[in-house]
Design a protein around this motif. Structure first.
Motif, mmCIF file in Angstrom:
data_model
loop_
_atom_site.group_PDB
_atom_site.id
_atom_site.type_symbol
_atom_site.label_atom_id
_atom_site.label_comp_id
_atom_site.label_asym_id
_atom_site.label_seq_id
_atom_site.Cartn_x
_atom_site.Cartn_y
_atom_site.Cartn_z
ATOM 1 N N ASN A 247 26.364 10.307 -25.973
ATOM 2 C CA ASN A 247 25.598 11.447 -25.464
ATOM 3 C C ASN A 247 26.433 12.650 -25.050
ATOM 4 O OD1 ASN A 247 23.152 10.029 -25.775
ATOM 5 N ND2 ASN A 247 23.435 9.011 -23.811
ATOM 6 N N CYS A 248 27.643 12.418 -24.533
ATOM 7 C CA CYS A 248 28.430 13.521 -23.968
ATOM 8 C C CYS A 248 29.903 13.405 -24.343
ATOM 9 C CB CYS A 248 28.315 13.515 -22.436
ATOM 10 S SG CYS A 248 26.636 13.747 -21.818
ATOM 11 N N GLY A 249 30.613 14.519 -24.101
ATOM 12 C CA GLY A 249 32.069 14.526 -24.256
ATOM 13 C C GLY A 249 32.708 14.432 -22.884
ATOM 14 N N GLY A 250 33.636 15.337 -22.600
ATOM 15 C CA GLY A 250 34.262 15.361 -21.276
ATOM 16 C C GLY A 250 34.900 14.037 -20.908
ATOM 17 N N PRO A 251 34.543 13.473 -19.757
ATOM 18 C CA PRO A 251 35.155 12.224 -19.293
ATOM 19 C C PRO A 251 34.930 11.042 -20.234
ATOM 20 C CG PRO A 251 33.956 13.306 -17.518
ATOM 21 C CD PRO A 251 33.604 14.036 -18.773
ATOM 22 N N THR A 252 33.954 11.169 -21.152
ATOM 23 C CA THR A 252 33.662 10.083 -22.086
ATOM 24 C C THR A 252 34.665 10.022 -23.227
ATOM 25 O OG1 THR A 252 31.306 10.274 -21.591
ATOM 26 C CG2 THR A 252 31.865 9.153 -23.622
ATOM 27 N N ILE A 253 35.358 11.112 -23.499
ATOM 28 C CA ILE A 253 36.211 11.203 -24.689
ATOM 29 C C ILE A 253 37.258 10.099 -24.762
ATOM 30 C CG2 ILE A 253 37.952 12.640 -25.846
ATOM 31 C CD1 ILE A 253 36.279 15.077 -25.112
ATOM 32 N N PRO A 254 38.027 9.814 -23.713
ATOM 33 C CA PRO A 254 39.040 8.753 -23.843
ATOM 34 C C PRO A 254 38.447 7.401 -24.240
ATOM 35 C CG PRO A 254 39.510 10.085 -21.915
ATOM 36 C CD PRO A 254 38.161 10.512 -22.409
ATOM 37 N N ALA A 255 37.357 7.006 -23.602
ATOM 38 C CA ALA A 255 36.735 5.715 -23.926
ATOM 39 C C ALA A 255 36.165 5.723 -25.337
ATOM 40 C CB ALA A 255 35.641 5.392 -22.914
ATOM 41 N N ALA A 256 35.556 6.838 -25.742
ATOM 42 C CA ALA A 256 34.983 6.925 -27.087
ATOM 43 C C ALA A 256 36.075 6.851 -28.145
ATOM 44 C CB ALA A 256 34.182 8.217 -27.228
ATOM 45 N N LEU A 257 37.170 7.566 -27.933
ATOM 46 C CA LEU A 257 38.278 7.530 -28.892
ATOM 47 C C LEU A 257 38.858 6.124 -29.021
ATOM 48 C CD1 LEU A 257 40.254 10.825 -28.128
ATOM 49 C CD2 LEU A 257 39.198 10.198 -30.319
ATOM 50 N N ARG A 258 39.034 5.457 -27.909
ATOM 51 C CA ARG A 258 39.634 4.121 -27.949
ATOM 52 C C ARG A 258 38.696 3.111 -28.602
ATOM 53 N NH1 ARG A 258 42.248 6.060 -22.990
ATOM 54 N NH2 ARG A 258 44.474 6.156 -23.506
ATOM 55 N N ARG A 259 37.400 3.259 -28.361
ATOM 56 C CA ARG A 259 36.445 2.361 -29.010
ATOM 57 C C ARG A 259 36.419 2.612 -30.515
ATOM 58 N NH1 ARG A 259 34.420 -2.156 -30.446
ATOM 59 N NH2 ARG A 259 32.185 -2.143 -30.932
ATOM 60 N N LEU A 260 36.393 3.870 -30.925
ATOM 61 C CA LEU A 260 36.401 4.197 -32.350
ATOM 62 C C LEU A 260 37.683 3.703 -33.014
ATOM 63 C CD1 LEU A 260 34.953 7.829 -32.214
ATOM 64 C CD2 LEU A 260 33.836 5.840 -33.254
ATOM 65 N N ALA A 261 38.808 3.861 -32.335
ATOM 66 C CA ALA A 261 40.083 3.398 -32.893
ATOM 67 C C ALA A 261 40.092 1.885 -33.054
ATOM 68 C CB ALA A 261 41.235 3.862 -32.014
ATOM 69 N N ALA A 262 39.525 1.173 -32.075
ATOM 70 C CA ALA A 262 39.471 -0.285 -32.169
ATOM 71 C C ALA A 262 38.597 -0.713 -33.329
ATOM 72 C CB ALA A 262 38.937 -0.859 -30.856
ATOM 73 N N ILE A 263 37.504 -0.004 -33.551
ATOM 74 C CA ILE A 263 36.632 -0.305 -34.700
ATOM 75 C C ILE A 263 37.390 -0.082 -36.004
ATOM 76 C CG2 ILE A 263 34.580 0.486 -35.941
ATOM 77 C CD1 ILE A 263 33.326 1.070 -33.159
ATOM 78 N N ARG A 264 38.122 1.033 -36.072
ATOM 79 C CA ARG A 264 38.887 1.332 -37.312
ATOM 80 C C ARG A 264 39.931 0.251 -37.558
ATOM 81 N NH1 ARG A 264 41.059 1.168 -41.149
ATOM 82 N NH2 ARG A 264 41.867 2.767 -42.567
ATOM 83 N N ARG A 265 40.606 -0.213 -36.527
ATOM 84 C CA ARG A 265 41.615 -1.256 -36.724
ATOM 85 C C ARG A 265 40.987 -2.562 -37.188
ATOM 86 N NH1 ARG A 265 43.586 0.964 -31.830
ATOM 87 N NH2 ARG A 265 42.626 -0.751 -30.640
ATOM 88 N N GLY A 266 39.722 -2.768 -36.849
ATOM 89 C CA GLY A 266 39.071 -4.021 -37.215
ATOM 90 C C GLY A 266 38.493 -4.034 -38.609
ATOM 91 N N VAL A 267 38.535 -2.886 -39.279
ATOM 92 C CA VAL A 267 37.983 -2.826 -40.650
ATOM 93 C C VAL A 267 38.940 -3.503 -41.624
ATOM 94 C CG1 VAL A 267 37.280 -1.307 -42.521
ATOM 95 C CG2 VAL A 267 36.733 -0.704 -40.149
#
Length: 267
Positions: A247-267
Protein backbone atom coordinates in the motif's frame (compact mmCIF):
# COMPACT_ATOMS: atom_id res chain seq x y z
CA UNK A 1 -39.38 -0.83 29.91
CA UNK A 2 -38.92 1.34 26.79
CA UNK A 3 -37.78 4.26 28.97
CA UNK A 4 -35.21 2.10 30.76
CA UNK A 5 -33.90 0.74 27.45
CA UNK A 6 -33.54 4.23 25.98
CA UNK A 7 -31.75 5.45 29.08
CA UNK A 8 -29.36 2.49 28.95
CA UNK A 9 -28.56 3.20 25.30
CA UNK A 10 -27.92 6.87 26.03
CA UNK A 11 -25.61 6.04 28.91
CA UNK A 12 -23.75 3.47 26.81
CA UNK A 13 -23.26 6.07 24.09
CA UNK A 14 -21.91 8.60 26.58
CA UNK A 15 -19.46 6.15 28.15
CA UNK A 16 -18.14 5.07 24.74
CA UNK A 17 -17.54 8.60 23.49
CA UNK A 18 -13.90 9.61 23.17
CA UNK A 19 -12.84 12.92 24.71
CA UNK A 20 -12.03 15.52 22.07
CA UNK A 21 -8.33 16.16 22.08
CA UNK A 22 -7.05 19.41 20.66
CA UNK A 23 -3.65 20.03 19.13
CA UNK A 24 -1.23 17.46 17.83
CA UNK A 25 -1.03 16.11 14.28
CA UNK A 26 -3.97 14.83 12.26
CA UNK A 27 -3.24 12.56 9.30
CA UNK A 28 -5.79 11.94 6.58
CA UNK A 29 -3.86 9.35 4.58
CA UNK A 30 -2.76 5.80 5.52
CA UNK A 31 0.72 6.29 4.09
CA UNK A 32 1.13 9.47 6.13
CA UNK A 33 -0.15 7.54 9.15
CA UNK A 34 2.67 5.01 9.02
CA UNK A 35 5.24 7.70 8.27
CA UNK A 36 4.21 9.74 11.30
CA UNK A 37 4.39 6.64 13.51
CA UNK A 38 8.00 6.21 12.37
CA UNK A 39 8.89 9.85 13.03
CA UNK A 40 7.08 11.11 16.13
CA UNK A 41 5.97 9.75 19.51
CA UNK A 42 2.38 8.40 19.52
CA UNK A 43 1.21 11.11 21.90
CA UNK A 44 1.84 13.74 19.22
CA UNK A 45 -0.64 12.09 16.86
CA UNK A 46 -4.16 13.37 17.52
CA UNK A 47 -5.84 11.26 14.82
CA UNK A 48 -5.04 9.01 11.88
CA UNK A 49 -7.06 8.14 8.80
CA UNK A 50 -9.81 5.56 9.06
CA UNK A 51 -8.11 3.65 6.23
CA UNK A 52 -5.40 2.45 8.61
CA UNK A 53 -8.01 0.47 10.51
CA UNK A 54 -8.94 -1.37 7.30
CA UNK A 55 -6.64 -4.37 6.64
CA UNK A 56 -7.02 -3.82 2.88
CA UNK A 57 -5.59 -0.29 3.04
CA UNK A 58 -3.35 -0.20 6.10
CA UNK A 59 0.43 -0.40 6.22
CA UNK A 60 0.57 -0.57 10.01
CA UNK A 61 -0.52 -3.39 12.33
CA UNK A 62 -4.22 -3.19 13.06
CA UNK A 63 -3.68 -3.45 16.82
CA UNK A 64 -1.48 -0.35 16.62
CA UNK A 65 -3.92 1.54 14.37
CA UNK A 66 -6.79 0.85 16.75
CA UNK A 67 -5.04 2.72 19.54
CA UNK A 68 -5.63 6.02 17.74
CA UNK A 69 -8.65 8.19 17.10
CA UNK A 70 -9.60 8.19 13.41
CA UNK A 71 -11.39 10.62 11.16
CA UNK A 72 -13.18 10.23 7.85
CA UNK A 73 -11.29 13.26 6.59
CA UNK A 74 -14.17 15.74 6.62
CA UNK A 75 -13.24 19.34 7.18
CA UNK A 76 -15.69 19.68 10.09
CA UNK A 77 -14.28 16.87 12.21
CA UNK A 78 -10.67 17.84 11.52
CA UNK A 79 -11.25 21.50 12.37
CA UNK A 80 -13.02 20.46 15.59
CA UNK A 81 -9.77 18.81 16.73
CA UNK A 82 -7.87 22.12 16.28
CA UNK A 83 -4.67 20.30 15.27
CA UNK A 84 -1.24 21.91 15.10
CA UNK A 85 -0.72 20.25 11.71
CA UNK A 86 -2.88 18.43 9.17
CA UNK A 87 -1.10 16.00 6.85
CA UNK A 88 -3.29 15.32 3.81
CA UNK A 89 -2.83 14.32 0.17
CA UNK A 90 -2.52 16.28 -3.04
CA UNK A 91 -5.93 14.81 -3.97
CA UNK A 92 -7.69 16.65 -1.14
CA UNK A 93 -10.78 18.37 -2.61
CA UNK A 94 -10.49 22.15 -3.10
CA UNK A 95 -13.47 22.78 -0.82
CA UNK A 96 -11.77 20.90 2.03
CA UNK A 97 -8.52 22.76 1.46
CA UNK A 98 -10.38 26.06 1.52
CA UNK A 99 -12.11 25.13 4.79
CA UNK A 100 -8.76 24.27 6.39
CA UNK A 101 -7.34 27.60 5.20
CA UNK A 102 -10.29 29.58 6.58
CA UNK A 103 -9.84 27.82 9.93
CA UNK A 104 -6.18 28.85 9.94
CA UNK A 105 -4.89 25.27 10.05
CA UNK A 106 -1.32 24.50 9.12
CA UNK A 107 -1.42 21.88 6.35
CA UNK A 108 0.98 19.67 4.46
CA UNK A 109 -0.26 18.08 1.23
CA UNK A 110 1.64 15.00 0.07
CA UNK A 111 1.86 13.40 -3.34
CA UNK A 112 2.25 9.67 -4.06
CA UNK A 113 5.95 8.97 -4.70
CA UNK A 114 6.62 6.60 -7.59
CA UNK A 115 10.36 6.16 -6.98
CA UNK A 116 12.57 5.40 -4.02
CA UNK A 117 14.29 8.76 -4.44
CA UNK A 118 10.96 10.63 -4.36
CA UNK A 119 9.87 8.65 -1.32
CA UNK A 120 13.08 9.61 0.51
CA UNK A 121 12.49 13.24 -0.41
CA UNK A 122 8.99 13.04 1.04
CA UNK A 123 10.32 11.52 4.26
CA UNK A 124 12.63 14.49 4.60
CA UNK A 125 9.78 16.91 3.92
CA UNK A 126 7.50 15.39 6.56
CA UNK A 127 10.34 15.01 9.06
CA UNK A 128 11.15 18.68 8.67
CA UNK A 129 7.52 19.68 9.13
CA UNK A 130 7.16 17.74 12.40
CA UNK A 131 10.58 18.60 13.83
CA UNK A 132 11.97 15.09 13.42
CA UNK A 133 14.79 15.64 10.96
CA UNK A 134 17.13 13.28 12.80
CA UNK A 135 14.63 10.42 12.63
CA UNK A 136 13.96 11.25 9.00
CA UNK A 137 17.65 10.96 8.14
CA UNK A 138 17.89 7.67 10.03
CA UNK A 139 14.93 6.29 8.10
CA UNK A 140 16.46 7.32 4.79
CA UNK A 141 19.74 5.67 5.78
CA UNK A 142 17.82 2.46 6.47
CA UNK A 143 16.33 2.70 2.98
CA UNK A 144 19.80 3.25 1.46
CA UNK A 145 21.10 0.19 3.28
CA UNK A 146 18.23 -1.95 2.01
CA UNK A 147 18.79 -0.70 -1.53
CA UNK A 148 22.48 -1.61 -1.34
CA UNK A 149 21.76 -5.02 0.17
CA UNK A 150 19.16 -6.09 -2.37
CA UNK A 151 20.60 -5.03 -5.73
CA UNK A 152 20.62 -8.03 -8.07
CA UNK A 153 22.80 -8.56 -11.17
CA UNK A 154 20.78 -11.65 -12.10
CA UNK A 155 18.66 -11.96 -15.21
CA UNK A 156 15.21 -10.45 -14.52
CA UNK A 157 12.39 -12.92 -13.93
CA UNK A 158 9.02 -12.06 -15.56
CA UNK A 159 6.67 -11.42 -12.65
CA UNK A 160 3.12 -10.25 -12.11
CA UNK A 161 2.34 -8.53 -8.82
CA UNK A 162 -1.37 -8.38 -8.04
CA UNK A 163 -2.41 -5.59 -5.71
CA UNK A 164 -5.67 -7.38 -5.04
CA UNK A 165 -8.09 -9.56 -6.99
CA UNK A 166 -7.21 -9.12 -10.69
CA UNK A 167 -5.68 -5.64 -10.26
CA UNK A 168 -2.07 -5.93 -11.44
CA UNK A 169 0.73 -3.50 -10.65
CA UNK A 170 2.18 -1.89 -13.76
CA UNK A 171 5.01 0.35 -14.89
CA UNK A 172 5.76 3.75 -13.42
CA UNK A 173 5.14 2.75 -9.81
CA UNK A 174 7.31 2.43 -6.72
CA UNK A 175 6.69 -1.33 -6.67
CA UNK A 176 7.78 -1.56 -10.31
CA UNK A 177 11.08 0.15 -9.48
CA UNK A 178 11.69 -2.08 -6.46
CA UNK A 179 10.91 -5.22 -8.45
CA UNK A 180 13.40 -4.26 -11.15
CA UNK A 181 16.02 -3.47 -8.53
CA UNK A 182 15.95 -6.99 -7.08
CA UNK A 183 15.80 -8.81 -10.42
CA UNK A 184 12.07 -9.16 -11.05
CA UNK A 185 10.69 -7.75 -14.31
CA UNK A 186 7.16 -6.42 -14.00
CA UNK A 187 5.40 -8.38 -16.76
CA UNK A 188 2.14 -6.41 -16.74
CA UNK A 189 3.07 -4.67 -20.00
CA UNK A 190 3.36 -8.08 -21.71
CA UNK A 191 -0.42 -8.35 -21.39
CA UNK A 192 -1.25 -4.80 -22.46
CA UNK A 193 -1.36 -3.24 -18.98
CA UNK A 194 0.64 -0.02 -19.37
CA UNK A 195 0.03 1.24 -15.86
CA UNK A 196 -1.76 -0.45 -12.98
CA UNK A 197 -4.92 -2.13 -14.27
CA UNK A 198 -7.21 -5.13 -14.41
CA UNK A 199 -5.70 -8.35 -15.70
CA UNK A 200 -8.13 -11.30 -15.74
CA UNK A 201 -6.71 -14.79 -15.60
CA UNK A 202 -8.06 -15.59 -19.06
CA UNK A 203 -5.55 -13.11 -20.45
CA UNK A 204 -2.51 -14.73 -18.88
CA UNK A 205 -3.41 -18.41 -19.35
CA UNK A 206 -2.08 -18.43 -22.92
CA UNK A 207 1.27 -17.00 -21.83
CA UNK A 208 1.81 -17.52 -18.09
CA UNK A 209 4.57 -15.59 -16.30
CA UNK A 210 7.31 -17.32 -14.34
CA UNK A 211 6.09 -15.83 -11.07
CA UNK A 212 2.96 -14.33 -9.56
CA UNK A 213 2.95 -12.34 -6.32
CA UNK A 214 -0.38 -11.93 -4.57
CA UNK A 215 -1.40 -10.34 -1.27
CA UNK A 216 -4.63 -12.29 -1.00
CA UNK A 217 -3.44 -15.88 -1.09
CA UNK A 218 -6.75 -17.08 0.27
CA UNK A 219 -8.89 -14.82 -1.91
CA UNK A 220 -11.31 -16.26 -4.43
CA UNK A 221 -9.74 -14.53 -7.44
CA UNK A 222 -6.24 -15.71 -6.56
CA UNK A 223 -7.51 -19.25 -5.89
CA UNK A 224 -9.28 -19.36 -9.26
CA UNK A 225 -6.15 -18.05 -10.95
CA UNK A 226 -4.07 -20.83 -9.40
CA UNK A 227 -6.58 -23.51 -10.39
CA UNK A 228 -6.84 -22.38 -14.00
CA UNK A 229 -3.10 -22.04 -14.44
CA UNK A 230 -2.53 -25.47 -12.88
CA UNK A 231 -5.11 -26.96 -15.24
CA UNK A 232 -3.08 -25.71 -18.23
CA UNK A 233 0.09 -27.30 -16.90
CA UNK A 234 1.72 -23.92 -16.33
CA UNK A 235 4.79 -23.93 -14.11
CA UNK A 236 4.05 -20.46 -12.73
CA UNK A 237 4.97 -20.11 -9.07
CA UNK A 238 2.45 -18.29 -6.89
CA UNK A 239 4.15 -16.60 -3.92
CA UNK A 240 2.49 -14.57 -1.15
CA UNK A 241 3.48 -10.93 -0.79
CA UNK A 242 2.04 -9.26 2.29
CA UNK A 243 -0.54 -6.56 1.70
CA UNK A 244 1.11 -4.18 4.18
CA UNK A 245 4.14 -4.12 1.84
CA UNK A 246 2.00 -3.01 -1.10
CA UNK A 247 0.00 0.00 0.00
CA UNK A 248 2.74 2.52 0.82
CA UNK A 249 6.40 3.41 0.44
CA UNK A 250 8.39 5.31 3.05
CA UNK A 251 9.11 3.14 6.10
CA UNK A 252 7.79 0.10 4.20
CA UNK A 253 10.53 0.22 1.55
CA UNK A 254 13.26 -1.70 3.43
CA UNK A 255 10.94 -4.60 4.31
CA UNK A 256 9.42 -4.66 0.81
CA UNK A 257 12.84 -4.71 -0.86
CA UNK A 258 14.09 -7.51 1.37
CA UNK A 259 10.97 -9.59 0.81
CA UNK A 260 11.18 -9.11 -2.97
CA UNK A 261 14.88 -9.99 -2.92
CA UNK A 262 14.18 -13.16 -0.94
CA UNK A 263 11.52 -14.15 -3.48
CA UNK A 264 13.97 -13.56 -6.35
CA UNK A 265 16.63 -15.70 -4.66
CA UNK A 266 14.09 -18.49 -4.28
CA UNK A 267 13.26 -18.66 -7.98
Amino acid sequence: MRTILLLALLLAGCSAAEPVRRGGIVSLNPCADQLLLALVPPERIAAISHYSQDPRASSIPLDVARRFRTTAGTAEEVIALAPDLVVATSFTPPATRAAFARAGLKTLYLGSPTTVAASKQQIGEVAGAVGASRRGRALNRAIDTAVADTRSPDRPVPTLLFIGGDLANGAGTLLDEMMAHVGLRDAAADYGVTMTGRLPVETIVARPPALILSPDGGGRTAAMRRRLLAATGATTRDVPFARELINCGGPTIPAALRRLAAIRRGV
